[in-house]
Design an enzyme around this catalytic site. Structure first.
Site, PDB file in Angstrom:
ATOM      1  N   LYS A  52       0.849  -1.203   0.000  1.00  0.00           N
ATOM      2  CA  LYS A  52       0.000   0.000   0.000  1.00  0.00           C
ATOM      3  C   LYS A  52       0.887   1.256   0.000  1.00  0.00           C
ATOM      4  O   LYS A  52       0.616   2.219  -0.719  1.00  0.00           O
ATOM      5  CB  LYS A  52      -0.925  -0.017   1.229  1.00  0.00           C
ATOM      6  CG  LYS A  52      -2.058  -1.039   1.086  1.00  0.00           C
ATOM      7  CD  LYS A  52      -2.792  -1.327   2.382  1.00  0.00           C
ATOM      8  CE  LYS A  52      -3.700  -2.546   2.182  1.00  0.00           C
ATOM      9  NZ  LYS A  52      -4.307  -3.046   3.413  1.00  0.00           N
ATOM     10  N   GLN A  96      -4.656  -2.316   9.736  1.00  0.00           N
ATOM     11  CA  GLN A  96      -4.438  -3.589   9.051  1.00  0.00           C
ATOM     12  C   GLN A  96      -4.926  -4.744   9.935  1.00  0.00           C
ATOM     13  O   GLN A  96      -4.551  -4.846  11.097  1.00  0.00           O
ATOM     14  CB  GLN A  96      -2.944  -3.767   8.719  1.00  0.00           C
ATOM     15  CG  GLN A  96      -2.633  -5.013   7.930  1.00  0.00           C
ATOM     16  CD  GLN A  96      -3.278  -5.028   6.542  1.00  0.00           C
ATOM     17  OE1 GLN A  96      -3.216  -4.058   5.805  1.00  0.00           O
ATOM     18  NE2 GLN A  96      -3.932  -6.140   6.195  1.00  0.00           N
ATOM     19  N   ASP A 119     -11.103   2.097   4.305  1.00  0.00           N
ATOM     20  CA  ASP A 119     -11.333   0.661   4.093  1.00  0.00           C
ATOM     21  C   ASP A 119     -12.830   0.353   3.988  1.00  0.00           C
ATOM     22  O   ASP A 119     -13.221  -0.729   3.556  1.00  0.00           O
ATOM     23  CB  ASP A 119     -10.747  -0.157   5.261  1.00  0.00           C
ATOM     24  CG  ASP A 119      -9.482  -0.917   4.872  1.00  0.00           C
ATOM     25  OD1 ASP A 119      -9.231  -1.057   3.657  1.00  0.00           O
ATOM     26  OD2 ASP A 119      -8.755  -1.363   5.771  1.00  0.00           O
TER      27      ASP A 119
END
Ligand code: NAP
Length: 292
Positions: A52, A96, A119
């Site tokens: 990312k 994450q 997200d």
């Protein structure tokens, strides 16, 4: 059979984004900033966060990684989330997953300001998705919608069968395919481990989206002639190659592909689109598109 080339689409979208970022910088502005919180030393999580960061750099976004040991307390992690919620230089951030077992992941995700939840996992964004309101879409389903759109695959009135009902893939995927729009307007069946006679359902699919987490699970006799097959699975299978492994999906590609009108390969299909969706969400946050 046509192969859906995720890499080609991902590269094209990244080039479009890079041009927009360059224009912002040329005009004297600061580029969008994506932050990531990484807890522990899970190798897959490390790889995802590193890719990312690399993707951000490639298109001109700035990024930062907040790394913590696996024994971080839930309270400290919530403080970090609060800090990023309030940092005006951070347009969006992700936590994450998975988090260590002593931390309530749901509580941490709910603490994220929905306007920075790139997200798309916050209940507010999931709820807005279910209601058809503007929201940050979870990255993997959003990437699949982009593939269907860019390949001009007809979805209206077609039967879409989604295999798997996870919060991050199957469930939002089923909502997106059934809601009004293009792609969308499909008749959707959502299958899971309690579905009876799975093959009889999957054989009705005009569009079959496999996200069940079992390598090579979807066999040729489960697929209708001419179906569109989207393979979300990612599995690292040990082998004798130099790398020591290869990546495969939830679909038995070699035997299924000849029956399909379109199919995504693994790797090079859905996986490469996931990061692109995250970048697009960050750009939307930068422009205050979802939460003006
Ligand atoms: P998950 O949370 O493990 O969910 C799997 C789903 O499949 C569950 O709903 C489960 O049913 C269902 N299932 C499992 N075995 C089944 C069976 N035999 N028959 C019918 N349904 C079955 O998985 P996930 O997080 O959605 O991930 C799925 C796959 O996609 C994994 O391989 C993962 O690595 C991959 N993935 C890829 C990306 C990407 O960027 N390409 C992103 C995320 C995930 P129950 O609910 O009844 O247990």
């Amino acid at each position: 059979m046509k192969l859906i080339d995720g890499k080609q689409i991902a590269d094209a979208i990244k080039a479009e984004l890079a041009a927009k970022v360059a224009a912002i910088i040329d005009a004297g502005g600061d580029p969008p900033h994506l932050a990531a919180i990484l807890v522990g030393d899970d190798p897959a999580s490390q790889t995802y966060v590193a890719s990312k960061e690399k993707a951000c750099k490639a298109i001109g976004f700035t990024s930062s990684i907040y790394r913590y040991d696996a024994d971080i307390t839930e309270k400290k992690l919530l403080d970090v989330v609060d800090f990023l919620n309030n940092d005006p230089e951070v347009n969006g951030f992700i936590v994450q997953l998975p988090l260590p077992k002593h931390i309530n992941a749901g509580k941490v995700l709910e603490r994220i300001n929905p306007a920075k939840d790139v997200d798309g996992f916050h209940p507010v964004n999931m709820g807005r998705l279910a209601l058809g309101l503007p929201s940050y879409l979870p990255a993997t389903p959003a990437g699949i919608m982009l593939l269907l759109e860019r390949y001009g695959i007809e979805t209206e009135g077609r039967h879409c069968v989604v295999l798997g009902r996870s919060n991050i893939v199957g469930t939002p995927m089923s909502l997106l395919m059934s809601r009004k729009g293009n792609p969308g307007n499909s008749t959707v069946t959502l299958c899971h481990s309690k579905t009876r006679d799975l093959g009889s359902v999957t054989r009705q699919a005009d569009i079959l989206i496999a996200a069940i987490g079992q390598p090579g699970f979807v066999k040729a006799d489960m697929v209708k002639e001419g179906a569109v097959v989207i393979d979300v699975g990612i599995h690292r299978i040990a082998d004798d190659s130099e790398k020591g492994y290869h990546i495969t999906g939830d679909v038995d590609f070699d035997n299924v592909a000849p029956k399909c009108s379109y199919i995504t390969p693994v790797p090079g299909g859905v996986g490469v689109m996931t990061i692109v969706s995250l970048l697009l969400n960050t750009f939307k946050s930068f422009n205050h598109e979802i939460y003006p």
